[in-house]
Write an enzyme that holds these catalytic residues in place. Structure first.
Site, PDB file in Angstrom:
ATOM      1  CB  ALA A  20      40.969  23.644  14.643  1.00 22.31           C
ATOM      2  CB  THR A  24      38.115  26.286  19.674  1.00 25.81           C
ATOM      3  OG1 THR A  24      39.396  26.755  20.069  1.00 25.81           O
ATOM      4  CG2 THR A  24      38.269  25.037  18.857  1.00 25.81           C
ATOM      5  CG  HIS A 117      42.677  22.926   5.054  1.00 27.74           C
ATOM      6  ND1 HIS A 117      42.789  22.550   6.363  1.00 27.74           N
ATOM      7  CD2 HIS A 117      43.705  22.312   4.402  1.00 27.74           C
ATOM      8  CE1 HIS A 117      43.835  21.742   6.513  1.00 27.74           C
ATOM      9  NE2 HIS A 117      44.399  21.586   5.338  1.00 27.74           N
ATOM     10  CB  CYS A 146      24.845  27.259 -10.849  1.00 24.65           C
ATOM     11  SG  CYS A 146      25.338  28.524 -12.025  1.00 24.65           S
TER      12      CYS A 146
END
Ligand code: ZN
Length: 236
Positions: A20, A24, A117, A146
């Protein structure tokens, strides 16, 4: 810094593993940092909202949070993303493995990126499997539907979901076979980060993180500073 510069200058087989902290500096909050998402006030904690069960049970609340906090429309690649893309172009960096879902490495021009991820830029209908890009989901009115009527789910690994096997095995291969492993912007406290680092058997493990990590003692070089600041000082 001189040691890092030497390692980069003398290698054409570098792998970057980022968390992360890499994003940042682009204004994307770190889930686990003090200023991050965990300090925000919602009806449920972010960990609950970003779980598979919550997505299935309360898609409206999920997408409200997702639109507000996860899809950052203005985020731009920072100095770290840009330098890493330049290192790949120069034939020095072989792969980027990231825990981030923002697609900023690709936005900076990186090609070989393994997203542990997933990514906000890939989305599929749960009913028919049709692909939708990030912009479609971004412009949807809360829940993205959709054309077949199914709910579109981001290809983001939610709490309670497993990692993509291929992404994981490609990441392990990259780490096993690299010469220099640079780990940046992660406290290595989130699964599977710490486990993946163990596949590295070389003697050029570089850790760059603002705060200390439990793995600092295993690193051959440890720099406690912001990843963008450190990488921008490197010359190719
Ligand atoms: Zn569909």
């Amino acid at each position: 810094m001189n040691t890092l510069q030497d390692l980069i200058t003398n290698s054409d087989n570098i792998v970057f593993f980022g968390g992360a902290g890499t994003s940042t500096e682009s204004g994307i909050p770190d889930f686990r940092s003090v200023d991050g998402l965990y300090n925000m006030h919602y009806d449920y904690p972010p960990e609950t909202i970003l779980s598979h069960d919550f997505f299935m049970e309360k898609p409206k609340e999920f997408f409200q949070f997702y639109h507000e906090k996860i899809m950052d429309k203005k985020a731009q690649p920072n100095a770290a993303h840009i330098k890493l893309a330049q290192l790949e172009k120069a034939g020095k960096l072989k792969a980027i493995i990231t825990q981030n879902i923002d697609g900023l490495h690709q936005a900076a021009g990186s090609q070989n990126v393994w997203e542990l991820h997933g990514s906000v830029h890939r989305n599929h209908c749960r009913k028919c499997g049709k692909f939708y890009d990030g912009s479609f989901v971004q412009h949807a009115d809360t829940i993205p539907f959709c054309s077949c009527g199914g709910i579109i789910k981001p290809d983001v690994v939610l709490y309670g979901e497993g990692l993509d096997e291929e992404v994981l095995s490609r990441s392990i291969d990259a780490i096993k076979n690299c010469d220099v492993l640079i780990v940046g912007g992660t406290s290595l406290s989130v699964y599977p980060a710490a486990g993946l680092i163990r596949y590295y058997h070389g003697d050029k493990l570089v850790l760059i993180n603002k705060s200390v990590t439990p793995y600092d003692k295993y690193a051959n070089l440890c720099i406690n500073d912001a990843i963008g600041k450190v990488l921008s000082a490197i010359t190719i």
